[in-house]
Scaffold this motif. Structure first.
Motif, PDB file in Angstrom:
ATOM      1  N   ARG A 214     -15.486  57.960  -3.987  1.00 15.96           N
ATOM      2  CA  ARG A 214     -15.812  56.924  -3.021  1.00 15.96           C
ATOM      3  C   ARG A 214     -14.595  56.450  -2.224  1.00 15.96           C
ATOM      4  O   ARG A 214     -14.623  56.396  -0.987  1.00 15.96           O
ATOM      5  N   GLU A 215     -13.510  56.086  -2.881  1.00 13.23           N
ATOM      6  CA  GLU A 215     -12.356  55.535  -2.177  1.00 13.23           C
ATOM      7  C   GLU A 215     -11.729  56.557  -1.246  1.00 13.23           C
ATOM      8  O   GLU A 215     -11.350  56.231  -0.112  1.00 13.23           O
ATOM      9  N   ARG A 216     -11.610  57.800  -1.719  1.00 13.28           N
ATOM     10  CA  ARG A 216     -11.012  58.836  -0.886  1.00 13.28           C
ATOM     11  C   ARG A 216     -11.888  59.143   0.326  1.00 13.28           C
ATOM     12  O   ARG A 216     -11.381  59.368   1.433  1.00 13.28           O
ATOM     13  N   VAL A 217     -13.201  59.158   0.128  1.00 14.41           N
ATOM     14  CA  VAL A 217     -14.101  59.456   1.245  1.00 14.41           C
ATOM     15  C   VAL A 217     -14.057  58.335   2.276  1.00 14.41           C
ATOM     16  O   VAL A 217     -14.072  58.595   3.489  1.00 14.41           O
ATOM     17  N   VAL A 218     -13.995  57.083   1.829  1.00 10.43           N
ATOM     18  CA  VAL A 218     -13.889  55.970   2.773  1.00 10.43           C
ATOM     19  C   VAL A 218     -12.613  56.104   3.603  1.00 10.43           C
ATOM     20  O   VAL A 218     -12.631  55.939   4.833  1.00 10.43           O
ATOM     21  N   ARG A 219     -11.494  56.403   2.951  1.00 18.90           N
ATOM     22  CA  ARG A 219     -10.235  56.570   3.687  1.00 18.90           C
ATOM     23  C   ARG A 219     -10.328  57.742   4.661  1.00 18.90           C
ATOM     24  O   ARG A 219      -9.837  57.676   5.795  1.00 18.90           O
ATOM     25  N   TYR A 220     -10.972  58.810   4.202  1.00 17.12           N
ATOM     26  CA  TYR A 220     -11.139  59.983   5.058  1.00 17.12           C
ATOM     27  C   TYR A 220     -11.970  59.643   6.295  1.00 17.12           C
ATOM     28  O   TYR A 220     -11.609  59.991   7.433  1.00 17.12           O
ATOM     29  N   LEU A 221     -13.091  58.945   6.096  1.00 16.21           N
ATOM     30  CA  LEU A 221     -13.949  58.580   7.228  1.00 16.21           C
ATOM     31  C   LEU A 221     -13.233  57.634   8.175  1.00 16.21           C
ATOM     32  O   LEU A 221     -13.364  57.744   9.400  1.00 16.21           O
ATOM     33  N   ALA A 222     -12.455  56.703   7.614  1.00 14.21           N
ATOM     34  CA  ALA A 222     -11.695  55.775   8.450  1.00 14.21           C
ATOM     35  C   ALA A 222     -10.659  56.537   9.276  1.00 14.21           C
ATOM     36  O   ALA A 222     -10.467  56.262  10.465  1.00 14.21           O
ATOM     37  N   GLY A 223      -9.999  57.504   8.639  1.00 15.33           N
ATOM     38  CA  GLY A 223      -9.016  58.302   9.363  1.00 15.33           C
ATOM     39  C   GLY A 223      -9.650  59.150  10.441  1.00 15.33           C
ATOM     40  O   GLY A 223      -9.093  59.302  11.536  1.00 15.33           O
ATOM     41  N   LEU A 224     -10.825  59.667  10.148  1.00 12.84           N
ATOM     42  CA  LEU A 224     -11.539  60.479  11.134  1.00 12.84           C
ATOM     43  C   LEU A 224     -11.908  59.625  12.337  1.00 12.84           C
ATOM     44  O   LEU A 224     -11.780  60.057  13.488  1.00 12.84           O
ATOM     45  N   ALA A 225     -12.364  58.389  12.076  1.00  9.56           N
ATOM     46  CA  ALA A 225     -12.712  57.484  13.170  1.00  9.56           C
ATOM     47  C   ALA A 225     -11.484  57.139  14.005  1.00  9.56           C
ATOM     48  O   ALA A 225     -11.544  57.076  15.241  1.00  9.56           O
ATOM     49  N   ALA A 226     -10.342  56.931  13.324  1.00  9.43           N
ATOM     50  CA  ALA A 226      -9.119  56.587  14.046  1.00  9.43           C
ATOM     51  C   ALA A 226      -8.662  57.741  14.940  1.00  9.43           C
ATOM     52  O   ALA A 226      -8.216  57.533  16.078  1.00  9.43           O
ATOM     53  N   LYS A 227      -8.789  58.977  14.441  1.00  4.10           N
ATOM     54  CA  LYS A 227      -8.399  60.145  15.229  1.00  4.10           C
ATOM     55  C   LYS A 227      -9.298  60.327  16.448  1.00  4.10           C
ATOM     56  O   LYS A 227      -8.887  60.868  17.472  1.00  4.10           O
ATOM     57  N   SER A 228     -10.552  59.888  16.298  1.00  4.47           N
ATOM     58  CA  SER A 228     -11.507  60.052  17.399  1.00  4.47           C
ATOM     59  C   SER A 228     -11.154  59.175  18.589  1.00  4.47           C
ATOM     60  O   SER A 228     -11.581  59.440  19.713  1.00  4.47           O
ATOM     61  N   GLY A 229     -10.394  58.103  18.324  1.00  9.35           N
ATOM     62  CA  GLY A 229      -9.962  57.231  19.401  1.00  9.35           C
ATOM     63  C   GLY A 229     -11.008  56.206  19.799  1.00  9.35           C
ATOM     64  O   GLY A 229     -12.061  56.081  19.189  1.00  9.35           O
ATOM     65  N   GLN A 230     -10.680  55.459  20.834  1.00  9.60           N
ATOM     66  CA  GLN A 230     -11.569  54.408  21.324  1.00  9.60           C
ATOM     67  C   GLN A 230     -12.725  55.011  22.128  1.00  9.60           C
ATOM     68  O   GLN A 230     -12.659  56.135  22.599  1.00  9.60           O
ATOM     69  N   GLY A 231     -13.764  54.216  22.268  1.00  4.35           N
ATOM     70  CA  GLY A 231     -14.880  54.619  23.120  1.00  4.35           C
ATOM     71  C   GLY A 231     -15.858  55.572  22.478  1.00  4.35           C
ATOM     72  O   GLY A 231     -16.677  56.176  23.178  1.00  4.35           O
ATOM     73  N   VAL A 232     -15.808  55.725  21.152  1.00  5.04           N
ATOM     74  CA  VAL A 232     -16.773  56.591  20.470  1.00  5.04           C
ATOM     75  C   VAL A 232     -18.050  55.807  20.195  1.00  5.04           C
ATOM     76  O   VAL A 232     -18.013  54.697  19.668  1.00  5.04           O
ATOM     77  N   GLU A 233     -19.176  56.383  20.583  1.00  3.37           N
ATOM     78  CA  GLU A 233     -20.475  55.750  20.353  1.00  3.37           C
ATOM     79  C   GLU A 233     -21.265  56.574  19.344  1.00  3.37           C
ATOM     80  O   GLU A 233     -21.228  57.808  19.366  1.00  3.37           O
ATOM     81  N   PHE A 234     -21.984  55.892  18.452  1.00  6.80           N
ATOM     82  CA  PHE A 234     -22.742  56.555  17.398  1.00  6.80           C
ATOM     83  C   PHE A 234     -24.235  56.383  17.642  1.00  6.80           C
ATOM     84  O   PHE A 234     -24.690  55.335  18.093  1.00  6.80           O
ATOM     85  N   GLY A 235     -24.988  57.434  17.323  1.00 12.63           N
ATOM     86  CA  GLY A 235     -26.437  57.383  17.449  1.00 12.63           C
ATOM     87  C   GLY A 235     -27.101  58.136  16.320  1.00 12.63           C
ATOM     88  O   GLY A 235     -26.477  58.957  15.638  1.00 12.63           O
ATOM     89  N   HIS A 236     -28.383  57.874  16.126  1.00 13.48           N
ATOM     90  CA  HIS A 236     -29.138  58.455  15.016  1.00 13.48           C
ATOM     91  C   HIS A 236     -29.835  59.737  15.457  1.00 13.48           C
ATOM     92  O   HIS A 236     -30.216  59.897  16.614  1.00 13.48           O
ATOM     93  N   ALA A 237     -29.994  60.673  14.503  1.00  8.99           N
ATOM     94  CA  ALA A 237     -30.716  61.920  14.781  1.00  8.99           C
ATOM     95  C   ALA A 237     -31.337  62.439  13.490  1.00  8.99           C
ATOM     96  O   ALA A 237     -30.942  62.045  12.397  1.00  8.99           O
ATOM     97  N   ASP A 238     -32.319  63.322  13.621  1.00  5.82           N
ATOM     98  CA  ASP A 238     -32.965  63.979  12.489  1.00  5.82           C
ATOM     99  C   ASP A 238     -32.632  65.463  12.586  1.00  5.82           C
ATOM    100  O   ASP A 238     -33.188  66.183  13.414  1.00  5.82           O
ATOM    101  N   LEU A 239     -31.685  65.914  11.747  1.00 10.51           N
ATOM    102  CA  LEU A 239     -31.211  67.290  11.793  1.00 10.51           C
ATOM    103  C   LEU A 239     -31.340  67.927  10.416  1.00 10.51           C
ATOM    104  O   LEU A 239     -31.047  67.290   9.408  1.00 10.51           O
TER     105      LEU A 239
END
Length: 287
Positions: A214-239
């Motif tokens: 859990r802790e490592r995945v949270v840090r990983y997701l946070a880092g991924l979001a930071a690398k993505s930069g500003q202006g990223v928008e999220f939306g839902h999908a069924d894939l």
């Protein structure tokens, strides 16, 4: 006779996708099948559906042989190309939805091309052994043996037991937490033994190995979001029969997160970042 071909298009795409794990390649196979259909003597085709299934299966078998060598050289973790659930044919049961999940598509990678063809035709399209034998030009006994080996190699399909509405609520909570940068909120949604995989294909930065805990995945997701930069928008999908999140920057699709939900928690996160694997979804969305 184009109407007859179009009536089979969805089934052919679903077959090709399950064989190849790539929506873009599946579309190419369907187009190749159309060219063969256009040039065929239709009077000699007793069952268009069976004829097209044979053509598509054999086109996929040819591609799988080359794909195996390519995937051995793949940079980082290979994930199937995400595909809209609605494009994958009838998924009237939870078991059939689970069987197009990314986790299950990865299990299919364990199979030889012939085993995969028999397994997909039998499991996803309910073909009898005689029909499969006709498609593959094999004996019924050989098809039974191939199916038995495939069933043992694949084992049981991963089960994601959360009802659809519960899965949607969990993903919506993920979206809210991701949008607001609420790391504590993200952590509460993850199971203790959650695992995250990322596929950048050497095209973009991505973790080359699974991230567990859990802790490592949270840090990983946070880092991924930071690398993505500003202006990223999220939306839902069924894939792939699962809840997913699309990440867009400036309107362009840059990442897909597919979630495995069980026991009311997110137990797996598979992130597709390779832009080549997002091209099919971009085309569908016009972005």
């Amino acid at each position: 006779m184009i109407e007859r071909f179009e009536a089979e298009r969805s089934r052919m795409f679903g077959l090709a996708y399950r064989m190849l794990g790539s929506a873009a390649e599946a579309e190419d196979v369907v187009q190749d099948a159309y060219l063969r259909w256009s040039g065929a003597e239709r009077e000699g085709i007793g069952s268009p559906g069976a004829w097209l299934a044979k053509v598509v299966t054999n086109l996929c078998l040819n591609r799988l042989t080359a794909a195996r060598a390519t995937r051995e050289r793949y940079v980082g973790f290979w994930l199937p190309e995400p595909a809209p659930t609605g494009a994958l044919g009838p998924l009237e049961s939870a078991e059939r939805r689970d069987a197009v999940s990314m986790a299950f598509m990865l299990l299919l990678e364990r199979l030889t091309p012939a085993e995969r063809a028999v397994f997909v035709l039998r499991e996803a399209f309910s073909y009898g052994y005689r029909e499969i034998a006709d498609v593959l030009d094999l004996s019924e006994a050989n098809c039974r043996q191939l199916y038995g080996r495939a069933r043992r190699r694949v084992g049981e399909a991963p089960r994601f037991d959360a009802p659809g509405e519960q899965r949607r609520r969990i993903v919506e909570r993920f979206l809210t937490a991701a949008d607001s940068g609420d790391l504590a909120g993200l952590e509460r949604l993850l199971a203790d033994d959650v695992v995250a995989w990322a596929d950048g294909g050497g095209k973009v930065n991505a973790a080359l190995r699974p991230v567990a805990g859990r802790e490592r995945v949270v840090r990983y997701l946070a880092g991924l979001a930071a690398k993505s930069g500003q202006g990223v928008e999220f939306g839902h999908a069924d894939l792939n029969g699962q809840e997913a999140v699309l990440a867009r920057r400036g309107g362009e699709l840059v990442a897909v997160f597919v979630f495995e939900v069980s026991g009311g928690m997110i137990g797996g996160v598979r992130t597709v970042l390779n832009p080549e694997k997002l091209s099919h979804l971009r085309e569908l969305a016009g972005s």
